[in-house]
Design an enzyme around this catalytic site. Structure first.
Site, PDB file in Angstrom:
ATOM      1  N   GLY A  26       0.820  -1.202   0.000  1.00  0.00           N
ATOM      2  CA  GLY A  26       0.000   0.000   0.000  1.00  0.00           C
ATOM      3  C   GLY A  26       0.856   1.255   0.000  1.00  0.00           C
ATOM      4  N   ARG A 289     -16.134  12.367  13.504  1.00  0.00           N
ATOM      5  CA  ARG A 289     -16.714  11.164  12.920  1.00  0.00           C
ATOM      6  C   ARG A 289     -17.398  10.253  13.932  1.00  0.00           C
ATOM      7  NH1 ARG A 289     -12.292   9.173   8.349  1.00  0.00           N
ATOM      8  NH2 ARG A 289     -12.966  10.621   6.737  1.00  0.00           N
ATOM      9  N   HIS A 348     -13.824   1.598   9.468  1.00  0.00           N
ATOM     10  CA  HIS A 348     -13.091   2.357   8.461  1.00  0.00           C
ATOM     11  C   HIS A 348     -11.592   2.444   8.726  1.00  0.00           C
ATOM     12  CE1 HIS A 348     -12.676   5.129   5.173  1.00  0.00           C
ATOM     13  NE2 HIS A 348     -12.241   6.107   5.941  1.00  0.00           N
TER      14      HIS A 348
END
Length: 536
Positions: A26, A289, A348
């Site tokens: 990544g 959030r 998430h």
């Protein structure tokens, strides 16, 4: 425990030891590899580089104070505020101070960040930021664009060898030193040892341990479990961020409706058309959030449902401004220009992970960690929007600098072309598939947006039961990672940031500190929880 290099001595006969092995393809892994060039580096990736990385799925962008109206100090303060009192202040200052340099690095690698007619970076604003400072690509395509540029750069760098389709299973150790990585060819049974002078863990997060997540299947906690089994200290594992607005359309992983939509004026309504966030927080849809996620969770569980209304704020420009979200809506038969989008919270991002210092060093000699698998202290209890990509590049660069400073300048390396052999047919065990389903369901149900002691003990008991059905190391790693999160959540008897305990709903000033644990403690907590549930 780690795996001794001596166990694989025959397989290593006559082979050179790589200077650096990076586990993970990544953003953190590839950026670190590029910064290490021309030092010999082997990147081991579960999937084709970039394709199994959460980085490529990031929609919002990368946060950096690069405008004339912004300062790194303001970015630092916003990050500290979002972190709910347990960020490492010096780490946050370092990260925000270096943000502009890392954005310029990415521009140098060819990332096509959005610019205005005068060539200046276009910046957007996301939740809990005091300024417009999120650098984007075509609205919601930053992650993919960044990864595409880095993949091209890596493919052109002869000192970087990329091995795709290998699942990291264990760290190899000699005493207190990490000496390499043991990996298995995906879909096969054969294991391969990759000895190294330095190992960088950049294996991503834990999203796929939950049944509702925005993350790819490769985000399954392997790296966290590998480090824990080798004896690494872990930090803040209880802090899991749930994105408030995943598309609630029954897909796994759940497509993400980027926060930038709310930054551009989209509102949250229930099935009655009522805008509910105005009653929850003064910042309404742009509240932190965790607050937005819990508000949506309560609307959904109450039966009222939750919807993202983009009709007025975005309207007919939706497809051009947010093509990724538009495509996901269209695939589900939703027209966001004329219809509200059904949303629900989904796992998430993991703020916790393997404890590291300012240079990415873990508690194990020879092992560094970067990206979501690491716990640097930059995010505290709740990550500020678009700080994840920033943290990945800042600490990947620092790790590269640290390794370069510790080792003699290497010879240049030009790896021979590596042909990946086709894997053996998958020999998945039915019981193991059932165990993974059981694991993911209990994590979403009992270790999700809202938690309590009974649910967390039940989760640990369920994971213990599921673990007994498993034999493959890769799946056992998933069980270990899940236990680390659930046990850490049971330990913290308060609510803070992304960790909300309905039985301890208040924030306790006495617990305003980071948490640290090891696998041996996690196992003790899990055993005690299982005994409590069974009545033993």
């Amino acid at each position: 425990m780690g795996v001794s290099l001596e166990d694989f001595a025959p397989a290593l006969a006559g082979k050179d030891v790589d200077d650096v092995v990076i586990l993970g393809g990544g953003l953190a892994g590839l950026f670190c590899a590029l910064k290490l060039a021309p030092r010999p580096v082997t990147v081991i990736s579960n999937a084709q580089i970039g394709h199994g990385a959460s980085s490529a799925w990031a929609q919002g962008g990368i946060a950096a104070a690069v405008s004339d109206h912004d300062t790194y100090q303001a970015h630092r303060d916003d990050t500290l505020m979002a972190g709910a009192g347990i960020c490492e202040a010096k780490i946050v200052e370092q990260m925000t101070r270096e943000a502009g340099d890392r954005v310029r690095d990415l521009l140098g690698y060819g990332v096509p960040f959005d610019k205005d007619l005068e060539g200046r970076l276009q910046l957007s604003r996301e939740a809990a930021h005091s300024e417009n400072r999120v650098v984007r690509v075509r609205g919601d395509m930053a992650g993919k664009a960044i990864m595409d540029a880095l993949i091209e750069a890596v493919r052109k760098t002869p000192s970087i060898r990329v091995l795709e389709g290998f699942i990291g299973e264990s760290l190899m150790t000699e005493g207190r030193y990490v000496t390499g990585v043991l990996a298995r060819k995906r879909g096969g049974l054969e294991r391969m040892a990759f000895p190294a002078k330095a190992v960088v863990l950049a294996s991503g997060g834990i999203g796929h341990l939950f049944s509702v997540t925005t993350n790819p299947g490769e985000a399954n906690g392997h790296g966290l479990a590998m480090a824990a089994r080798a004896g690494a200290v872990l930090a803040d594992a209880e802090f899991v961020q749930f994105h408030p607005t995943a598309l609630n359309i029954g897909r796994d992983p759940a497509p993400l409706a980027t926060e930038a939509l709310r930054g551009d004026g989209a509102t949250l309504i229930n099935s009655a058309g009522e805008r509910f966030m105005t009653k929850v927080h003064e910042l309404a849809e742009l509240a932190p959030r965790d607050i937005v996620a819990r508000a949506i969770h309560r609307e959904v569980t109450s039966g009222r449902g939750a919807f993202l209304d983009c009709r007025e704020a975005i309207g007919a420009s939706f497809a051009d401004r947010f093509p990724t979200v538009h495509a996901a809506c269209a695939a589900a038969g939703i027209d966001p220009v004329t219809q509200p989008i059904p949303v629900a919270p989904a796992e998430h991002y993991h703020m916790g992970g393997v404890l590291t210092d300012a240079n990415g060093r873990t508690s194990l000699d020879g092992l560094w960690a970067a990206g979501e698998v690491a716990s640097t202290g930059a995010h505290g209890a709740n990550r500020l929007a678009s700080n994840s990509l920033l943290e990945a590049v800042v600490f990947a660069a620092r790790i590269a600098e640290d390794i370069q400073g510790l080792m003699p300048t290497p010879r240049s390396a030009f790896w021979a072309e590596h042909e990946n052999e086709p894997g053996l047919p998958s020999q998945r065990n039915v019981q193991e598939r059932e165990a993974i389903t059981q694991l993911r369901e209990t994590m979403s149900r009992n270790v999700g947006v809202e938690r309590d002691a009974d649910g967390l003990r039940q989760a640990l008991a369920d994971i213990q039961a599921a673990e007994a059905k498993c034999s493959r190391v890769s799946i056992l790693n998933m069980m270990v990672a899940a236990k680390i999160i659930a046990a850490s959540a049971l330990k913290r008897t308060e609510s803070r940031g992304g960790h909300y305990r309905s039985d301890f709903p208040e924030t306790d000033p006495a617990q305003q500190r980071r948490s640290f644990t090891t696998l041996s403690e996690v196992r003790e907590i899990a055993r005690a929880a299982a005994d409590t549930v069974s009545g033993a």
